[in-house]
Design a protein around this motif. Structure first.
Motif, PDB file in Angstrom:
ATOM      1  N   ILE B 143      44.776  36.126  36.957  1.00 22.50           N
ATOM      2  CA  ILE B 143      45.095  37.194  36.234  1.00 22.50           C
ATOM      3  C   ILE B 143      44.923  38.633  36.919  1.00 22.50           C
ATOM      4  CG2 ILE B 143      44.168  38.529  34.262  1.00 22.50           C
ATOM      5  CD1 ILE B 143      44.315  35.871  32.884  1.00 22.50           C
ATOM      6  N   THR B 144      43.616  38.471  37.828  1.00 26.31           N
ATOM      7  CA  THR B 144      43.427  39.573  38.677  1.00 26.31           C
ATOM      8  C   THR B 144      44.543  39.954  39.707  1.00 26.31           C
ATOM      9  OG1 THR B 144      40.930  38.931  38.509  1.00 26.31           O
ATOM     10  CG2 THR B 144      41.808  40.844  40.109  1.00 26.31           C
ATOM     11  N   VAL B 145      45.165  38.911  40.320  1.00 25.21           N
ATOM     12  CA  VAL B 145      46.391  39.146  41.239  1.00 25.21           C
ATOM     13  C   VAL B 145      47.411  39.739  40.377  1.00 25.21           C
ATOM     14  CG1 VAL B 145      47.926  37.924  42.815  1.00 25.21           C
ATOM     15  CG2 VAL B 145      45.344  37.495  42.782  1.00 25.21           C
ATOM     16  N   LEU B 146      47.742  39.071  39.080  1.00 26.55           N
ATOM     17  CA  LEU B 146      48.824  39.680  38.446  1.00 26.55           C
ATOM     18  C   LEU B 146      48.634  41.119  37.935  1.00 26.55           C
ATOM     19  CD1 LEU B 146      51.163  38.147  36.478  1.00 26.55           C
ATOM     20  CD2 LEU B 146      49.394  38.516  34.624  1.00 26.55           C
ATOM     21  N   ILE B 147      47.379  41.522  37.626  1.00 26.57           N
ATOM     22  CA  ILE B 147      47.275  42.795  37.421  1.00 26.57           C
ATOM     23  C   ILE B 147      47.353  43.702  38.404  1.00 26.57           C
ATOM     24  CG2 ILE B 147      45.679  44.745  36.374  1.00 26.57           C
ATOM     25  CD1 ILE B 147      44.549  42.458  34.592  1.00 26.57           C
ATOM     26  N   GLY B 148      46.967  43.283  39.572  1.00 27.39           N
ATOM     27  CA  GLY B 148      46.809  44.251  40.731  1.00 27.39           C
ATOM     28  C   GLY B 148      48.049  44.156  41.700  1.00 27.39           C
ATOM     29  N   ASN B 149      48.735  42.860  42.050  1.00 30.73           N
ATOM     30  CA  ASN B 149      49.823  43.150  42.907  1.00 30.73           C
ATOM     31  C   ASN B 149      51.200  42.909  41.816  1.00 30.73           C
ATOM     32  OD1 ASN B 149      47.550  42.531  44.612  1.00 30.73           O
ATOM     33  ND2 ASN B 149      48.758  41.058  45.680  1.00 30.73           N
ATOM     34  N   ASP B 150      51.214  42.238  40.870  1.00 32.26           N
ATOM     35  CA  ASP B 150      52.494  42.042  40.398  1.00 32.26           C
ATOM     36  C   ASP B 150      52.909  43.194  39.300  1.00 32.26           C
ATOM     37  OD1 ASP B 150      52.479  39.571  41.741  1.00 32.26           O
ATOM     38  OD2 ASP B 150      51.611  38.361  39.962  1.00 32.26           O
ATOM     39  N   PHE B 151      51.915  43.587  38.589  1.00 33.33           N
ATOM     40  CA  PHE B 151      52.244  44.628  37.716  1.00 33.33           C
ATOM     41  C   PHE B 151      51.718  46.186  38.448  1.00 33.33           C
ATOM     42  CE2 PHE B 151      51.118  42.146  33.506  1.00 33.33           C
ATOM     43  CZ  PHE B 151      52.352  41.185  33.840  1.00 33.33           C
ATOM     44  N   ASN B 152      50.957  46.101  39.504  1.00 33.81           N
ATOM     45  CA  ASN B 152      50.499  47.227  39.928  1.00 33.81           C
ATOM     46  C   ASN B 152      49.904  48.300  39.268  1.00 33.81           C
ATOM     47  OD1 ASN B 152      51.107  47.253  42.829  1.00 33.81           O
ATOM     48  ND2 ASN B 152      53.161  47.191  42.417  1.00 33.81           N
ATOM     49  N   ASN B 153      49.051  47.604  38.143  1.00 33.26           N
ATOM     50  CA  ASN B 153      48.537  48.425  37.223  1.00 33.26           C
ATOM     51  C   ASN B 153      46.882  48.670  37.529  1.00 33.26           C
ATOM     52  OD1 ASN B 153      48.656  49.622  34.798  1.00 33.26           O
ATOM     53  ND2 ASN B 153      49.058  47.818  33.576  1.00 33.26           N
ATOM     54  N   CYS B 154      46.505  48.775  38.733  1.00 27.96           N
ATOM     55  CA  CYS B 154      44.916  49.046  38.658  1.00 27.96           C
ATOM     56  C   CYS B 154      44.452  50.191  38.197  1.00 27.96           C
ATOM     57  CB  CYS B 154      44.671  48.966  40.124  1.00 27.96           C
ATOM     58  SG  CYS B 154      44.373  47.081  40.415  1.00 27.96           S
ATOM     59  N   SER B 155      45.143  51.273  38.156  1.00 21.05           N
ATOM     60  CA  SER B 155      44.707  52.478  37.699  1.00 21.05           C
ATOM     61  C   SER B 155      44.204  52.554  36.176  1.00 21.05           C
ATOM     62  CB  SER B 155      45.791  53.763  37.583  1.00 21.05           C
ATOM     63  OG  SER B 155      47.013  53.365  36.811  1.00 21.05           O
ATOM     64  N   GLN B 156      44.846  51.605  35.277  1.00 18.12           N
ATOM     65  CA  GLN B 156      44.211  51.527  33.982  1.00 18.12           C
ATOM     66  C   GLN B 156      43.283  50.232  33.763  1.00 18.12           C
ATOM     67  OE1 GLN B 156      47.706  51.354  31.242  1.00 18.12           O
ATOM     68  NE2 GLN B 156      48.835  52.678  32.658  1.00 18.12           N
ATOM     69  N   ASN B 157      43.272  49.412  34.734  1.00 17.40           N
ATOM     70  CA  ASN B 157      42.274  48.560  34.651  1.00 17.40           C
ATOM     71  C   ASN B 157      41.030  48.495  35.483  1.00 17.40           C
ATOM     72  OD1 ASN B 157      43.631  46.520  32.614  1.00 17.40           O
ATOM     73  ND2 ASN B 157      45.394  46.986  33.928  1.00 17.40           N
ATOM     74  N   HIS B 158      40.079  47.732  35.291  1.00 20.64           N
ATOM     75  CA  HIS B 158      38.944  47.731  36.372  1.00 20.64           C
ATOM     76  C   HIS B 158      39.165  46.567  37.296  1.00 20.64           C
ATOM     77  CE1 HIS B 158      36.845  50.165  33.369  1.00 20.64           C
ATOM     78  NE2 HIS B 158      37.249  49.471  32.356  1.00 20.64           N
ATOM     79  N   CYS B 159      40.166  46.739  38.066  1.00 18.43           N
ATOM     80  CA  CYS B 159      40.574  45.979  39.220  1.00 18.43           C
ATOM     81  C   CYS B 159      39.404  45.569  39.877  1.00 18.43           C
ATOM     82  CB  CYS B 159      41.689  46.181  40.069  1.00 18.43           C
ATOM     83  SG  CYS B 159      43.222  46.003  39.117  1.00 18.43           S
ATOM     84  N   THR B 160      38.638  46.410  40.504  1.00 16.83           N
ATOM     85  CA  THR B 160      37.543  46.152  41.590  1.00 16.83           C
ATOM     86  C   THR B 160      36.587  45.174  40.770  1.00 16.83           C
ATOM     87  OG1 THR B 160      37.894  48.321  42.062  1.00 16.83           O
ATOM     88  CG2 THR B 160      36.134  47.536  43.124  1.00 16.83           C
ATOM     89  N   ARG B 161      36.273  45.746  39.683  1.00 15.50           N
ATOM     90  CA  ARG B 161      35.113  44.902  38.879  1.00 15.50           C
ATOM     91  C   ARG B 161      35.550  43.364  38.782  1.00 15.50           C
ATOM     92  NH1 ARG B 161      32.468  48.646  34.318  1.00 15.50           N
ATOM     93  NH2 ARG B 161      31.656  50.186  35.839  1.00 15.50           N
ATOM     94  N   PHE B 162      36.999  43.309  38.343  1.00 18.19           N
ATOM     95  CA  PHE B 162      37.578  41.920  37.815  1.00 18.19           C
ATOM     96  C   PHE B 162      37.556  40.876  39.223  1.00 18.19           C
ATOM     97  CE2 PHE B 162      40.389  43.654  34.319  1.00 18.19           C
ATOM     98  CZ  PHE B 162      39.344  43.688  33.414  1.00 18.19           C
ATOM     99  N   GLU B 163      37.716  41.655  40.452  1.00 14.85           N
ATOM    100  CA  GLU B 163      37.829  41.060  41.515  1.00 14.85           C
ATOM    101  C   GLU B 163      36.317  40.772  42.207  1.00 14.85           C
ATOM    102  OE1 GLU B 163      40.061  43.929  44.207  1.00 14.85           O
ATOM    103  OE2 GLU B 163      41.795  43.341  43.315  1.00 14.85           O
TER     104      GLU B 163
END
Lengths: 190, 190
Positions: B143-163
């Motif tokens: 899901i982290t890869v889905l949000i970060g790479n596939d949706f390119n939606n890291c600005s609205q999500n806590h990608c770094t924390r999820f990773e």
């Protein structure tokens, strides 16, 4: 001996000693050791047995169905985890098919594959492919649940196909685990 | 013996032979067999050894960091896989902490935990918790890869924390695996 004095009450107790006596007598000559050893090494599910061949074909069939169902959806390449599932389960397919062919060969020419080096190769291979398959199945399951339950977006996605593919990947992993643990147990006890 | 001729260069080498010589002499009396057996059973990493205690604390620490980082994000309950990660890694925390306490007790009172029944319980528990931890880590990674790479939606999500949380979960799983395989090997060879 006390049970033999009542044959009408325990008729089976009379039969069993007659059947096991020759084997027991043969085993008694060398303390029953070789008999026990042969039985322990001939566990069904070890490489070169029909049970192991059945397991390999089972792993191959479910991995192949999983890859086919996933690859048949038009939008799987847009999700990294689904691309990874196709890659990991294709590897599982190839590995299980190769070992099934090795098993068929071993069964046809009646060769034993219970050599520690061969079993070590099989164990490492099973360990790697089963880890990759399980990781792919879990990642796909996470995304399938995200699309279906969290986003409620199944109308625009092939949820049923994703779920089927993920389930088949889990079944394939379940079928690899016994091979891995049997081989690992054989290595440790041998 | 050659090291003894230079006591000034290797002062420790003078002490060690003096300590081990009585044990070696005792072992030589019966072909060194008991000595080998004791050494094989004293593998570092088995329950009740300092290495195992270190592994348990390592597992506990990384699982605790993973749960804390994930639970600190405000939006983790909206994703099923992240809720599952918190649950699975909390279980891993509890299990590793309990076994660390058992190890500390065993080390303090110098009791051996190398009883097949105890090791079987540890092996089954490690197998279950490591499978759950690995599944949670893989689902979160997907899901982290889905949000970060596939949706390119890291600005609205806590990608770094999820990773970070996912990475800590993988490290915790890496630390559980040696415990599981060592215990399984002990059970099979015992």
């Amino acid at each position: 001996m006390s049970s033999r004095s009542h044959p009408a009450v325990h008729p089976l107790d009379v039969e069993i000693p007659q059947l096991t006596e020759p084997a027991a007598a043969a085993g008694a000559e060398n303390d029953g050791r070789p008999d026990d050893r042969v039985r322990m090494k001939d566990i069904q599910g070890m490489p070169g047995t029909p049970t192991n061949l059945a397991l390999r074909l089972f792993q191959f069939a479910f991995a192949a169905v999983s890859v086919s169902v996933m690859a048949a959806t038009s939008d799987f390449p847009s999700v990294t985890a689904f691309r990874y599932l196709v890659a990991a389960l294709s590897l599982q397919c190839l590995w299980s098919l190769s070992l099934a062919i090795v098993d068929i060969y071993a069964l046809l020419v009646k060769r034993s594959l219970r050599n520690p080096r061969i079993v070590a190769v099989f164990t490492i291979g099973d360990g790697i492919t089963s880890t990759l398959t399980f990781a792919a199945a879990c990642a796909s399951a996470g995304i399938t649940v995200l699309i279906g339950n969290d986003f409620n977006n199944c109308s625009q996605n092939h949820c049923t196909r994703f779920e089927t593919s993920t389930a088949m990947a889990f079944v394939s992993w379940f079928a690899v685990s016994p091979s891995f643990f049997l081989n690992f147990w054989y290595l440790a006890s041998g």
